[in-house]
Write a protein that holds these residues in place. Structure first.
Motif, PDB file in Angstrom:
ATOM      1  N   ASN A   7       0.769  -1.104  -0.139  1.00 33.43           N
ATOM      2  CA  ASN A   7       0.176  -0.039  -0.015  1.00 33.43           C
ATOM      3  C   ASN A   7       0.870   1.225   0.016  1.00 33.43           C
ATOM      4  N   ILE A   8       0.392   2.501  -0.163  1.00 37.48           N
ATOM      5  CA  ILE A   8       1.017   3.587  -0.253  1.00 37.48           C
ATOM      6  C   ILE A   8       1.775   3.908   0.925  1.00 37.48           C
ATOM      7  N   LYS A   9       1.529   3.332   2.226  1.00 37.80           N
ATOM      8  CA  LYS A   9       1.971   3.698   3.525  1.00 37.80           C
ATOM      9  C   LYS A   9       3.288   2.576   3.719  1.00 37.80           C
ATOM     10  N   ASN A  10       3.066   1.475   3.241  1.00 33.09           N
ATOM     11  CA  ASN A  10       4.455   0.605   3.461  1.00 33.09           C
ATOM     12  C   ASN A  10       5.437   0.506   2.281  1.00 33.09           C
ATOM     13  N   THR A  11       5.248   1.040   1.189  1.00 33.90           N
ATOM     14  CA  THR A  11       6.136   1.396   0.143  1.00 33.90           C
ATOM     15  C   THR A  11       6.648   2.419  -0.416  1.00 33.90           C
ATOM     16  N   HIS A  12       7.996   2.566  -0.662  1.00 34.29           N
ATOM     17  CA  HIS A  12       8.649   4.043  -1.052  1.00 34.29           C
ATOM     18  C   HIS A  12       9.302   3.788  -2.226  1.00 34.29           C
ATOM     19  N   VAL A  13       9.502   4.639  -3.008  1.00 38.25           N
ATOM     20  CA  VAL A  13       9.947   4.895  -4.488  1.00 38.25           C
ATOM     21  C   VAL A  13      11.361   5.288  -4.276  1.00 38.25           C
TER      22      VAL A  13
END
Length: 198
Positions: free
Chosen positions: A125-131
């Protein structure tokens, strides 16, 4: 390598990692990492690549490591290929990965497409992934070779003066775009360009 780490007073450990992602290989690798983590009591575990990103993070979770991070450089053939068996393995991979993503501090991805695909499939999800794009390499400031070193490399590969060089550094696998690279070199074979596959 071990000796060099020892000379620099850096603790150095190895663990077995089979090329085949089988249950026995996976459990063996996980248990070896678990033992290392219990011995060394790390505060942070940062795993890289597809298999270690799962194996090391599960071992770190079992060893109660406080901060668990994974860098997944790509989704590989499980997402780019099709077929019944690939679909089956992809589903298993997604179930395990979803658990790993949810129990880790964060997962670092190298492009927005992978993040989008993993969020769409319910894995992340957007909270547990970073690019962090391109492995964090700043391509706007390329490192330049000295003219002497550049000439040594050109001489080594017998590259004539006036020819440009395009280099692809990768594992020689279909999923890495090697066939397209070779096709491009064939299309441009009449131009003053040398293609190197490293």
């Amino acid at each position: 390598l071990h000796r060099k780490f020892k000379q620099a007073n850096i603790d150095y450990y190895t663990y077995p990692l089979g090329t085949n992602f089988t249950t026995i290989n996976t459990l063996y690798s996980m248990f070896a990492l678990y033992k290392i983590f219990k011995l060394t009591h790390p505060i942070i575990i940062h795993a890289f690549d597809t298999s270690p990103c799962i194996i090391a993070r599960l071992a770190a979770l079992a060893a109660k490591v406080p901060v668990i991070i994974g860098t997944q450089p790509g989704l590989g053939e499980l997402y780019s290929a099709n077929g019944l068996m690939i679909s089956f393995y992809r589903k298993i991979f997604q179930i395990i990965n979803k658990f790993v993503f949810q129990t880790s501090s964060t997962t670092i991805l190298q492009n927005h497409d992978d993040q989008h695909d993993l969020i769409e499939s319910g894995v992340g999800n957007i909270k547990n992934t970073h690019v962090i794009l391109s492995s964090g390499i700043n391509t706007s400031e390329p490192q330049k070779m000295s003219s002497l070193r550049l000439q040594e490399v050109r001489d080594h590969f017998n590259i004539p003066t006036g020819f440009s060089v395009v280099t692809c550094a990768t594992r020689v696998r279909r999923s890495k775009g090697v066939l397209q690279y070779c096709e491009l070199s064939n299309i441009l074979k009449e131009s003053n360009i040398i293609f190197l596959l490293v």
